[in-house]
Write a protein that holds these residues in place. Structure first.
Motif, mmCIF file in Angstrom:
data_model
loop_
_atom_site.group_PDB
_atom_site.id
_atom_site.type_symbol
_atom_site.label_atom_id
_atom_site.label_comp_id
_atom_site.label_asym_id
_atom_site.label_seq_id
_atom_site.Cartn_x
_atom_site.Cartn_y
_atom_site.Cartn_z
ATOM 1 N N ASP A 69 38.974 25.859 -58.104
ATOM 2 C CA ASP A 69 40.179 25.056 -57.824
ATOM 3 C C ASP A 69 41.146 25.826 -56.930
ATOM 4 N N ARG A 70 41.241 27.142 -57.130
ATOM 5 C CA ARG A 70 42.152 27.954 -56.296
ATOM 6 C C ARG A 70 41.670 27.972 -54.844
ATOM 7 N N GLN A 122 45.855 17.476 -54.778
ATOM 8 C CA GLN A 122 45.227 18.195 -55.886
ATOM 9 C C GLN A 122 45.471 17.486 -57.221
ATOM 10 N N ILE A 158 46.557 23.819 -62.057
ATOM 11 C CA ILE A 158 46.703 23.270 -60.697
ATOM 12 C C ILE A 158 48.182 23.190 -60.306
ATOM 13 N N GLU A 198 35.548 27.439 -62.809
ATOM 14 C CA GLU A 198 36.174 26.181 -62.363
ATOM 15 C C GLU A 198 37.604 26.426 -61.897
ATOM 16 N N TYR A 199 38.334 27.255 -62.654
ATOM 17 C CA TYR A 199 39.699 27.590 -62.212
ATOM 18 C C TYR A 199 39.662 28.289 -60.854
ATOM 19 N N GLN A 223 42.627 24.807 -53.339
ATOM 20 C CA GLN A 223 44.054 24.784 -52.998
ATOM 21 C C GLN A 223 44.310 25.523 -51.689
ATOM 22 N N ARG A 264 43.504 22.254 -67.112
ATOM 23 C CA ARG A 264 43.174 22.343 -65.683
ATOM 24 C C ARG A 264 44.340 21.841 -64.836
ATOM 25 N N HIS A 276 33.792 22.646 -68.287
ATOM 26 C CA HIS A 276 34.985 22.549 -67.444
ATOM 27 C C HIS A 276 36.197 22.610 -68.373
ATOM 28 N N HIS A 308 36.602 22.229 -53.505
ATOM 29 C CA HIS A 308 36.274 22.893 -54.781
ATOM 30 C C HIS A 308 34.798 23.324 -54.775
ATOM 31 N N CYS A 312 43.399 14.428 -57.539
ATOM 32 C CA CYS A 312 42.028 14.774 -57.915
ATOM 33 C C CYS A 312 41.907 14.875 -59.434
ATOM 34 N N MET A 313 42.878 15.514 -60.065
ATOM 35 C CA MET A 313 42.830 15.631 -61.531
ATOM 36 C C MET A 313 42.942 14.254 -62.189
#
Ligand SMILES: [Zn+2]
Length: 318
Positions: free
Chosen positions: A237-238, A249, A307, A233-234, A241, A303, A297, A192, A252-253
Motif C-alpha cells: 500500500d505504501r 487511496q 492508509i 500488504e501494508y 501511495q 488498513r 490481509h 499496489h 480503493c479501501m
C-alpha cells in the motif's frame, strides 16, 4: 495536493519507497526463514521415517549377526546414509519442480483465459503500466492481464523465471470503464500490485521460505504466514501511495469493503467512527482480533487507518 508533486525523478520515488516498507516486515521475514529451515528439517525427518525400513533390516542383521567380521553392518549403514542424501536431494528437486509447475500453471492461466493489456487493449491502463515501470526503474514492464472472475473483486501479482505478471480481475477494471469511470482507484490497485513485485514479495527467493514454513503444523500456516502477509500488504500500500500520490487511496479501501457500485457513496470518516474499537466491548474486540490474526490481509479498519496516515511505516498487525 497530489503528494507525488513533491517527487521529481524515479530515484526520488524509489527513495520514498525504501523508507516506507512496513517496519515489521523484514523481522517477520527473517523469522519466516528460520521457520522455513525448521520446516525443511521436519520434511527431511519425515523422509527419514520413510527410509526406516532399511534401518529395520540393519537392526535385524545386527541382532542375528552379533559377530559381523565382514563389516556388513557398516556397509549397510553407509548405504542408508547415501540413500538418505540421494532421497533428500531428490525430494528437494521434486519439490522445486512442483513449486515452479504451480507458478507456470498460473501463467498458463493468463495465456489461456486473459486479455493482455497493450497499446490497443485498455491503452489507459497500459500507459500507467509504462509510467509505474519508469518510476520504479524497470526496463521491462510487467505483463498485465485482465480476466473475468465471476464477480470477485481482486488482483494479484505473480512471477515465473524472467517475467512478472499481474492479473487485474475484470470486475476491478469495470470501475474504470463503466458506471463511475474511475481509473484512479483502479490505478491504486494496480500500483499496489507493482509494490508486491518491487519489494520482491512474489519472487521465488522470497516466497520459497513461506512454503517451507508451511511445513510447520499450525504455527506456520495459521499464524506466521498470515502475519508476514499482512505486513507485506501494508508495504505494498505504501508503494501504491508513492506511485499514485495517494490519489483515490480511500476510494480503493471503500471499494474493497462496499463493492464496485456502492463504494462511491461512502463516507470514510463515518466508516472510521463506526469501526472505532472504543465502540465495542472486550469480547467483541477479541472476536475481531481473532479475525485479523488469521487473515492474510489486514482487516479493513486497520488498513484504512494506515492508509490515512501515509508517512508511517507501520500498520496494525495484531
Ligand atoms: Zn496485496
Amino acid at each position: 495536493m497530489d503528494q507525488r508533486q513533491m517527487f521529481f525523478t524515479p530515484q526520488d520515488v524509489q527513495a520514498v519507497i525504501r523508507q516506507t516498507r512496513h517496519n515489521k516486515e523484514i523481522p517477520i521475514y527473517v523469522i519466516t526463514i528460520i521457520a522455513g529451515i525448521v520446516g525443511v528439517i521436519c520434511l527431511l525427518s519425515q523422509f527419514e521415517a520413510e527410509t526406516s525400513f532399511l534401518n529395520d533390516i540393519k537392526e535385524i542383521f545386527d541382532e542375528t549377526n552379533p559377530s559381523d567380521s565382514f563389516g556388513i553392518a557398516a556397509i549397510l549403514g553407509i548405504l542408508i546414509f547415501i540413500l538418505g542424501i540421494i532421497g533428500g536431494i531428490g525430494a528437494f528437486i521434486l519439490f522445486f519442480i512442483s513449486y515452479l509447475a504451480s507458478l507456470y500453471g498460473l501463467y498458463a492461466d493468463q495465456m489461456s483465459y486473459s486479455i493482455r493489456v497493450s497499446e490497443n487493449n485498455y491503452p489507459e491502463i497500459y500507459a500507467k503500466v509504462l509510467e509505474y515501470s519508469y518510476l520504479l526503474g524497470w526496463r521491462k514492464p510487467p505483463e498485465v492481464y485482465v480476466q473475468q472472475m465471476n464477480g470477485e473483486l481482486n488482483a494479484f501479482t505473480c512471477w515465473v523465471p524472467g517475467r512478472v505478471f499481474i492479473q487485474l480481475n475484470a470486475e476491478m477494471v469495470d470501475i474504470a470503464y463503466l458506471e463511475h469511470k474511475d481509473f484512479d482507484t483502479l490505478f491504486f490497485v494496480m500500483a499496489h500490485e507493482f509494490g508486491h513485485a518491487y519489494l520482491h514479495h512474489v519472487q521465488i527467493h522470497y516466497t520459497i521460505w513461506n512454503t517451507f514454513a508451511n511445513f510447520i503444523p499450525f504455527i506456520g500456516s495459521y499464524f506466521l504466514l498470515p502475519l508476514l502477509s499482512r505486513s507485506r500488504e501494508y508495504s505494498a500500500d505504501r508503494v501504491a501511495q508513492a506511485l499514485t500520490g495517494g490519489k483515490n487511496q480511500i476510494d480503493c479501501m471503500m471499494l474493497l469493503a462496499a463493492g464496485r457500485h456502492a463504494y462511491k457513496y461512502t463516507n470514510v470518516y463515518d466508516y472510521m467512527a463506526w469501526v472505532d474499537k472504543r465502540r465495542y466491548n472486550i469480547i467483541e474486540r477479541f472476536a475481531r482480533f481473532i479475525v485479523n490474526m488469521f487473515a492474510d490481509h489486514p482487516i479493513m479498519p486497520y488498513r484504512t487507518s494506515a492508509i490515512l496516515d501515509p508517512y508511517r511505516r507501520s500498520g496494525k498487525l495484531l
